[in-house]
Enzyme design. Structure first.
Site, mmCIF file in Angstrom:
data_model
loop_
_atom_site.group_PDB
_atom_site.id
_atom_site.type_symbol
_atom_site.label_atom_id
_atom_site.label_comp_id
_atom_site.label_asym_id
_atom_site.label_seq_id
_atom_site.Cartn_x
_atom_site.Cartn_y
_atom_site.Cartn_z
ATOM 1 N N ASN A 1 0.829 -1.151 -0.044
ATOM 2 C CA ASN A 1 0.045 -0.072 0.045
ATOM 3 C C ASN A 1 0.893 1.207 0.101
ATOM 4 O OD1 ASN A 1 -2.003 -1.826 0.251
ATOM 5 N ND2 ASN A 1 -2.776 -1.477 2.405
ATOM 6 N N VAL A 2 0.371 2.329 -0.576
ATOM 7 C CA VAL A 2 1.038 3.630 -0.751
ATOM 8 C C VAL A 2 0.647 4.547 0.171
ATOM 9 C CG1 VAL A 2 1.867 3.119 -3.181
ATOM 10 C CG2 VAL A 2 -0.186 4.369 -2.775
ATOM 11 N N HIS B 1 6.039 -0.381 -2.816
ATOM 12 C CA HIS B 1 5.629 0.339 -3.719
ATOM 13 C C HIS B 1 5.530 1.644 -3.612
ATOM 14 C CE1 HIS B 1 3.216 -3.688 -5.128
ATOM 15 N NE2 HIS B 1 4.456 -3.755 -5.242
ATOM 16 N N CYS C 1 12.039 19.830 -11.500
ATOM 17 C CA CYS C 1 13.212 19.843 -10.620
ATOM 18 C C CYS C 1 14.255 20.757 -11.519
ATOM 19 C CB CYS C 1 13.631 18.336 -10.657
ATOM 20 S SG CYS C 1 15.291 18.340 -9.953
ATOM 21 N N GLY D 1 -5.150 -9.009 3.139
ATOM 22 C CA GLY D 1 -5.996 -7.983 2.245
ATOM 23 C C GLY D 1 -5.042 -7.748 0.911
ATOM 24 N N THR D 2 -4.637 -9.106 0.527
ATOM 25 C CA THR D 2 -4.069 -8.362 -0.985
ATOM 26 C C THR D 2 -4.431 -9.950 -1.998
ATOM 27 O OG1 THR D 2 -2.121 -8.602 -2.138
ATOM 28 C CG2 THR D 2 -1.832 -10.021 -0.049
HETATM 29 C C1 BV8 Z 1 8.459 -5.340 -11.469
HETATM 30 C C2 BV8 Z 1 1.722 1.583 -6.664
HETATM 31 C C3 BV8 Z 1 10.350 -5.906 -12.770
HETATM 32 C C4 BV8 Z 1 1.026 2.536 -7.647
HETATM 33 C C5 BV8 Z 1 1.509 -0.486 -7.583
HETATM 34 C C6 BV8 Z 1 2.979 -8.881 -17.231
HETATM 35 C C7 BV8 Z 1 2.684 -7.639 -17.821
HETATM 36 C C8 BV8 Z 1 3.161 -6.564 -17.297
HETATM 37 C C9 BV8 Z 1 3.860 -6.519 -16.003
HETATM 38 C C10 BV8 Z 1 3.872 -7.940 -15.554
HETATM 39 C C11 BV8 Z 1 3.492 -9.020 -16.000
HETATM 40 N N1 BV8 Z 1 3.699 -9.972 -15.307
HETATM 41 C C12 BV8 Z 1 4.424 -9.653 -14.006
HETATM 42 C C13 BV8 Z 1 4.443 -8.389 -14.235
HETATM 43 C C14 BV8 Z 1 5.355 -7.647 -13.403
HETATM 44 C C15 BV8 Z 1 4.283 -6.600 -12.608
HETATM 45 C C16 BV8 Z 1 2.993 -7.462 -12.122
HETATM 46 O O1 BV8 Z 1 3.045 -8.006 -11.138
HETATM 47 N N2 BV8 Z 1 1.957 -7.151 -12.852
HETATM 48 C C17 BV8 Z 1 0.787 -8.365 -12.246
HETATM 49 C C18 BV8 Z 1 -0.478 -7.175 -12.753
HETATM 50 C C19 BV8 Z 1 0.648 -9.438 -13.318
HETATM 51 N N3 BV8 Z 1 4.851 -6.145 -11.652
HETATM 52 C C20 BV8 Z 1 5.648 -5.047 -11.683
HETATM 53 O O2 BV8 Z 1 5.515 -4.245 -12.693
HETATM 54 C C21 BV8 Z 1 6.516 -4.518 -10.437
HETATM 55 N N4 BV8 Z 1 7.580 -4.370 -10.746
HETATM 56 O O3 BV8 Z 1 8.134 -6.177 -11.680
HETATM 57 O O4 BV8 Z 1 9.580 -4.619 -11.924
HETATM 58 C C22 BV8 Z 1 11.493 -5.204 -13.066
HETATM 59 C C23 BV8 Z 1 12.777 -6.089 -13.081
HETATM 60 C C24 BV8 Z 1 13.688 -5.471 -13.772
HETATM 61 C C25 BV8 Z 1 13.711 -4.265 -14.134
HETATM 62 C C26 BV8 Z 1 12.668 -3.460 -14.363
HETATM 63 C C27 BV8 Z 1 11.508 -4.103 -13.930
HETATM 64 C C28 BV8 Z 1 5.873 -3.443 -9.678
HETATM 65 C C29 BV8 Z 1 4.474 -3.623 -9.350
HETATM 66 C C30 BV8 Z 1 4.186 -2.302 -8.605
HETATM 67 C C31 BV8 Z 1 2.879 -1.543 -9.099
HETATM 68 N N5 BV8 Z 1 2.495 -0.546 -8.328
HETATM 69 N N6 BV8 Z 1 1.023 0.101 -6.717
HETATM 70 C C32 BV8 Z 1 -0.192 2.762 -6.929
HETATM 71 O O5 BV8 Z 1 -0.444 2.571 -6.321
HETATM 72 O O6 BV8 Z 1 -0.834 3.742 -7.790
HETATM 73 S S1 BV8 Z 1 0.548 -2.093 -7.611
HETATM 74 C C33 BV8 Z 1 -0.857 -2.039 -6.695
HETATM 75 O O7 BV8 Z 1 -1.610 -3.120 -6.861
HETATM 76 C C34 BV8 Z 1 -0.901 -1.446 -5.417
HETATM 77 O O8 BV8 Z 1 0.226 -1.302 -4.728
HETATM 78 C C35 BV8 Z 1 -1.853 -2.614 -4.829
HETATM 79 O O9 BV8 Z 1 -1.424 -2.647 -3.260
HETATM 80 C C36 BV8 Z 1 -1.013 -3.735 -5.670
HETATM 81 C C37 BV8 Z 1 -1.689 -5.203 -5.135
HETATM 82 O O10 BV8 Z 1 -3.185 -4.970 -5.275
HETATM 83 P P1 BV8 Z 1 -3.591 -5.506 -3.667
HETATM 84 O O11 BV8 Z 1 -3.154 -4.570 -2.732
HETATM 85 O O12 BV8 Z 1 -3.713 -6.779 -3.471
HETATM 86 O O13 BV8 Z 1 -4.978 -4.904 -3.924
HETATM 87 P P2 BV8 Z 1 -6.143 -5.664 -4.874
HETATM 88 O O14 BV8 Z 1 -7.377 -4.650 -4.869
HETATM 89 O O15 BV8 Z 1 -5.640 -6.293 -5.683
HETATM 90 O O16 BV8 Z 1 -6.908 -6.711 -3.575
HETATM 91 C C38 BV8 Z 1 -7.457 -6.411 -2.400
HETATM 92 C C39 BV8 Z 1 -7.975 -7.497 -1.638
HETATM 93 O O17 BV8 Z 1 -8.238 -7.315 -0.584
HETATM 94 C C40 BV8 Z 1 -8.765 -8.373 -2.373
HETATM 95 O O18 BV8 Z 1 -8.269 -9.920 -2.282
HETATM 96 C C41 BV8 Z 1 -9.896 -8.272 -1.694
HETATM 97 O O19 BV8 Z 1 -10.592 -9.376 -1.554
HETATM 98 C C42 BV8 Z 1 -9.309 -7.934 -0.244
HETATM 99 N N7 BV8 Z 1 -10.336 -7.277 0.580
HETATM 100 C C43 BV8 Z 1 -11.031 -6.197 0.306
HETATM 101 N N8 BV8 Z 1 -11.243 -5.646 1.521
HETATM 102 C C44 BV8 Z 1 -10.904 -6.489 2.529
HETATM 103 C C45 BV8 Z 1 -10.306 -7.173 2.043
HETATM 104 N N9 BV8 Z 1 -9.470 -8.220 2.728
HETATM 105 C C46 BV8 Z 1 -9.499 -8.065 4.236
HETATM 106 N N10 BV8 Z 1 -10.398 -7.451 4.787
HETATM 107 C C47 BV8 Z 1 -10.964 -6.317 3.995
HETATM 108 N N11 BV8 Z 1 -12.071 -5.402 4.817
HETATM 109 ZN ZN ZN Z 2 15.931 16.083 -10.781
#
Ligand code: BV8
Ligand code: ZN
Length: 246
Positions: free
Chosen positions: A101-102, A118, A146, A185-186
């Site tokens: 989370n951010v 993140h 900047c 919660g992920t």
């Molecule tokens: C990297 C910041 C490598 C910004 C975020 C295919 C194509 C493109 C990319 C990829 C690919 N395959 C893999 C990748 C890599 C990619 C990735 O994983 N993509 C996924 C979509 C497949 N990852 C990346 O790009 C990462 N970087 O890999 O770099 C690299 C290597 C070398 C050189 C260069 C690069 C970077 C990933 C970070 C992205 N940034 N956020 C912003 O916030 O705006 S991600 C974003 O999703 C948030 O951070 C968030 O936290 C995160 C994950 O989501 P969740 O937190 O799980 O949230 P979500 O809504 O999905 O789920 C909520 C859950 O809570 C649900 O399950 C729900 O049921 C539950 N819930 C709801 N209410 C409750 C609850 N549970 C309990 N109690 C409740 N009350």
């Molecule tokens: Zn700069």
């Protein structure tokens, strides 16, 4: 809700603990999750907005989205789930909180040792030299730059971007060392964060999931609680404290 003796004993015996949180832990504070039905991404395509290409192409739109989210986050408070993790950190000698989370809510609740995989939406930085630019006023119509000429961007990790220096390495190390790992919660869909619970279990930790709905981890977990983290974490903690007073 059944809480296993195993989990209570691990906590009472102060097991080395690591926790991974996602947007779900902040849902009860009123922060929209990413993939739920009120999920932010439903209105926008995640790859469209949370990516460097989107920012380069349309910095105004990306900044408007982040300023909207900053505004939401400035109005919300941590919930009981965040607060229980603060209690846990005080009670357990070896406790690591890793968050995707951010929204800064873990810090606001009082968690000290937080690894923000993140980044943090409250911070800005220069796109070019990376210099922090936190007190910069952002006008999406006229994105500030900047001294080095780079545009100012939110200090969050976009898809396709590396995580902050050392963040995943430290998280992986603490995960391997843990005897108890919570995934809270992920949706466990974003990598490399989603790998941590799998690494934990492979390294012999007791894996506990707390989520409203099933995820790819639910089958894998040693113990899975289905429900709201703001309700389940206090119940688990209550069970531990009650046993302390036995
Ligand atoms: C990297 C910041 C490598 C910004 C975020 C295919 C194509 C493109 C990319 C990829 C690919 N395959 C893999 C990748 C890599 C990619 C990735 O994983 N993509 C996924 C979509 C497949 N990852 C990346 O790009 C990462 N970087 O890999 O770099 C690299 C290597 C070398 C050189 C260069 C690069 C970077 C990933 C970070 C992205 N940034 N956020 C912003 O916030 O705006 S991600 C974003 O999703 C948030 O951070 C968030 O936290 C995160 C994950 O989501 P969740 O937190 O799980 O949230 P979500 O809504 O999905 O789920 C909520 C859950 O809570 C649900 O399950 C729900 O049921 C539950 N819930 C709801 N209410 C409750 C609850 N549970 C309990 N109690 C409740 N009350
Ligand atoms: Zn700069």
């Amino acid at each position: 809700m059944e809480i296993s003796e195993r989990l209570i004993d691990l906590l009472r015996n102060k097991a080395k603990t690591a926790v991974l949180t996602g947007a779900g832990i902040s849902a009860e504070s009123g922060v929209p999750t990413f993939r739920g039905n009120d999920g932010l991404w439903n209105k926008f395509n995640p790859m469209e907005l949370a990516s460097i290409d989107a920012f380069m192409e349309n910095p105004k739109l990306v900044w408007e989205w982040y300023l909207f989210r900053r505004d939401v986050i400035n109005k919300v408070k941590p919930n009981r789930g965040h607060e229980i993790l603060v209690e846990m950190e005080k009670y357990l000698p070896e406790f690591t909180l890793i968050t995707q989370n951010v929204d800064n809510l873990h810090r606001e609740a009082g968690s000290e040792n937080v690894i923000e995989l993140h980044g943090n939406i409250k911070r800005n930085k220069c796109l070019n030299c990376g210099a922090p630019m936190d007190d910069m006023d952002i006008d999406p119509e006229n994105v500030p730059t900047c001294d080095c000429g780079g545009q100012i961007r939110p200090d969050v990790v976009w898809f396709g971007e590396m995580l902050p220096e050392g963040a995943i390495e430290t998280s992986q190390q603490k995960t391997v060392e843990s005897d108890l790992f919570f995934s809270i919660g992920t949706s466990a869909e974003v990598y490399p964060a989603a790998q941590l619970p799998v690494i934990a279990q492979r390294s012999g930790a007791y894996l506990v999931e707390i989520n409203l709905t099933p995820t790819p981890l639910t089958q894998l977990a040693d113990e899975a609680f289905s429900g709201k983290s703001g309700e389940i974490l206090p119940m688990i903690w209550q069970a531990v404290l009650e046993r302390e007073n036995d």
